[in-house]
Design an enzyme around this catalytic site. Structure first.
Site, PDB file in Angstrom:
ATOM      1  N   HIS A 197      16.512 -25.446 -28.850  1.00 64.67           N
ATOM      2  CA  HIS A 197      17.452 -26.406 -28.262  1.00 64.67           C
ATOM      3  C   HIS A 197      16.743 -27.298 -27.245  1.00 64.67           C
ATOM      4  O   HIS A 197      15.874 -26.836 -26.504  1.00 64.67           O
ATOM      5  CB  HIS A 197      18.614 -25.673 -27.578  1.00 64.67           C
ATOM      6  CG  HIS A 197      19.623 -26.594 -26.954  1.00 64.67           C
ATOM      7  ND1 HIS A 197      20.241 -27.605 -27.652  1.00 64.67           N
ATOM      8  CD2 HIS A 197      20.098 -26.680 -25.678  1.00 64.67           C
ATOM      9  CE1 HIS A 197      21.068 -28.264 -26.847  1.00 64.67           C
ATOM     10  NE2 HIS A 197      20.984 -27.720 -25.645  1.00 64.67           N
ATOM     11  N   TRP A 198      17.127 -28.579 -27.232  1.00 61.20           N
ATOM     12  CA  TRP A 198      16.570 -29.571 -26.317  1.00 61.20           C
ATOM     13  C   TRP A 198      17.655 -30.136 -25.409  1.00 61.20           C
ATOM     14  O   TRP A 198      18.807 -30.286 -25.825  1.00 61.20           O
ATOM     15  CB  TRP A 198      15.952 -30.743 -27.090  1.00 61.20           C
ATOM     16  CG  TRP A 198      14.739 -30.423 -27.887  1.00 61.20           C
ATOM     17  CD1 TRP A 198      14.685 -30.204 -29.242  1.00 61.20           C
ATOM     18  CD2 TRP A 198      13.409 -30.294 -27.401  1.00 61.20           C
ATOM     19  NE1 TRP A 198      13.400 -29.945 -29.616  1.00 61.20           N
ATOM     20  CE2 TRP A 198      12.589 -29.998 -28.512  1.00 61.20           C
ATOM     21  CE3 TRP A 198      12.825 -30.400 -26.134  1.00 61.20           C
ATOM     22  CZ2 TRP A 198      11.214 -29.808 -28.403  1.00 61.20           C
ATOM     23  CZ3 TRP A 198      11.458 -30.205 -26.012  1.00 61.20           C
ATOM     24  CH2 TRP A 198      10.669 -29.919 -27.139  1.00 61.20           C
ATOM     25  N   TRP A 248      15.742 -30.408 -37.100  1.00 63.49           N
ATOM     26  CA  TRP A 248      15.594 -30.541 -35.660  1.00 63.49           C
ATOM     27  C   TRP A 248      14.271 -31.210 -35.338  1.00 63.49           C
ATOM     28  O   TRP A 248      13.274 -30.982 -36.015  1.00 63.49           O
ATOM     29  CB  TRP A 248      15.647 -29.166 -34.984  1.00 63.49           C
ATOM     30  CG  TRP A 248      16.883 -28.368 -35.234  1.00 63.49           C
ATOM     31  CD1 TRP A 248      16.948 -27.095 -35.740  1.00 63.49           C
ATOM     32  CD2 TRP A 248      18.242 -28.757 -35.004  1.00 63.49           C
ATOM     33  NE1 TRP A 248      18.249 -26.681 -35.836  1.00 63.49           N
ATOM     34  CE2 TRP A 248      19.069 -27.688 -35.394  1.00 63.49           C
ATOM     35  CE3 TRP A 248      18.837 -29.921 -34.512  1.00 63.49           C
ATOM     36  CZ2 TRP A 248      20.451 -27.733 -35.301  1.00 63.49           C
ATOM     37  CZ3 TRP A 248      20.223 -29.979 -34.424  1.00 63.49           C
ATOM     38  CH2 TRP A 248      21.007 -28.897 -34.807  1.00 63.49           C
ATOM     39  N   CYS A 296      20.275 -32.049 -31.052  1.00 62.42           N
ATOM     40  CA  CYS A 296      19.881 -32.043 -29.641  1.00 62.42           C
ATOM     41  C   CYS A 296      18.617 -32.838 -29.351  1.00 62.42           C
ATOM     42  O   CYS A 296      18.521 -33.485 -28.302  1.00 62.42           O
ATOM     43  CB  CYS A 296      19.755 -30.607 -29.134  1.00 62.42           C
ATOM     44  SG  CYS A 296      18.595 -29.580 -30.073  1.00 62.42           S
ATOM     45  N   ASP A 303      22.979 -32.142 -21.353  1.00 62.95           N
ATOM     46  CA  ASP A 303      22.847 -31.095 -22.364  1.00 62.95           C
ATOM     47  C   ASP A 303      23.970 -31.258 -23.387  1.00 62.95           C
ATOM     48  O   ASP A 303      25.157 -31.249 -23.037  1.00 62.95           O
ATOM     49  CB  ASP A 303      22.935 -29.725 -21.686  1.00 62.95           C
ATOM     50  CG  ASP A 303      22.539 -28.581 -22.595  1.00 62.95           C
ATOM     51  OD1 ASP A 303      22.650 -28.729 -23.827  1.00 62.95           O
ATOM     52  OD2 ASP A 303      22.125 -27.531 -22.076  1.00 62.95           O
TER      53      ASP A 303
END
Length: 210
Positions: A102-103, A26, A157, A119
């Site tokens: 999470h982004w 990530w 993400c 999203d």
């Protein structure tokens, strides 16, 4: 040892940061912040003062600031009142520290007087995006954060945020709302972009661009 690979504008990338682009890791605040800096200074510099790319650290501060007066002074210094477009990288961390799992991307569109939220995990960051939008609304005269245009099933993400911001900037028109081309942000596209950004960092580092 974690040597510096690249210093670009206000961004500093170390070897550990760049290694995240190799996947399947990530992306962190530093990589996404660098991408936003590069968009503003190089890739989309023609947008000039009409667009603002807000770093993950600043976005997190806006979300978690506890003093309205402090927040007002800080936002005034950003000059957001004159921006047509404001891009913010949203994470799901609940305190001021970096991190989260999470982004997503929050975009303010002045002509429409609203926010759009993009999203990759079916709105799982909605509460965080709405909190940021609520903090900014008094300074921007905007409506609340609504859903974005298309949320394909992509779960990388951080890179998704970078790719969506890039695609939206490519579509920007000063008096029109940008639309994401259908079926563009696919898993294959995301993987290719990881390699592309890694090559860009290496190229900038070799050129000694600051």
């Amino acid at each position: 040892m974690d040597p510096v690979v690249l210093s670009f504008q206000d961004s500093l990338l170390r070897r550990s940061d760049v290694s995240l682009l190799e996947g399947p890791h990530w992306l962190n605040d530093q990589v996404i912040g660098f991408a936003f800096e590069y968009f503003a200074a190089e890739r989309f510099k023609a947008l000039g003062a009409s667009a603002a790319f807000i770093s993950p650290e600043v976005t997190q501060f806006i979300k978690c600031a506890s003093c309205p007066g402090e927040l007002a002074l800080f936002l005034e210094s950003l000059g957001l009142a004159s921006r047509r477009w404001v891009f913010l990288a949203v994470n799901d961390n609940s305190d001021r520290s970096a991190g989260g799992s999470h982004w997503s991307l929050l975009l303010f569109h002045r002509a429409a007087h609203r926010f759009a939220h993009y999203d990759s995990q079916n709105g799982s960051n909605s509460l965080h995006a709405r909190r940021i939008a609520a903090r900014l609304e008094p300074f921007l005269g905007a409506a609340g954060a609504g859903p974005g245009g298309g949320r394909p099933p992509v779960y990388d993400c951080g890179m998704y945020v970078i790719c969506i911001a890039e695609a939206l900037c490519q579509e920007l028109r000063m008096e029109a709302e940008p639309r994401l081309p259908p079926q563009v942000i696919t898993p294959g596209y995301i993987s290719g972009k990881r390699a592309e950004w890694r090559r860009l960092v290496q190229s900038l580092a070799q050129d000694g661009l600051r």
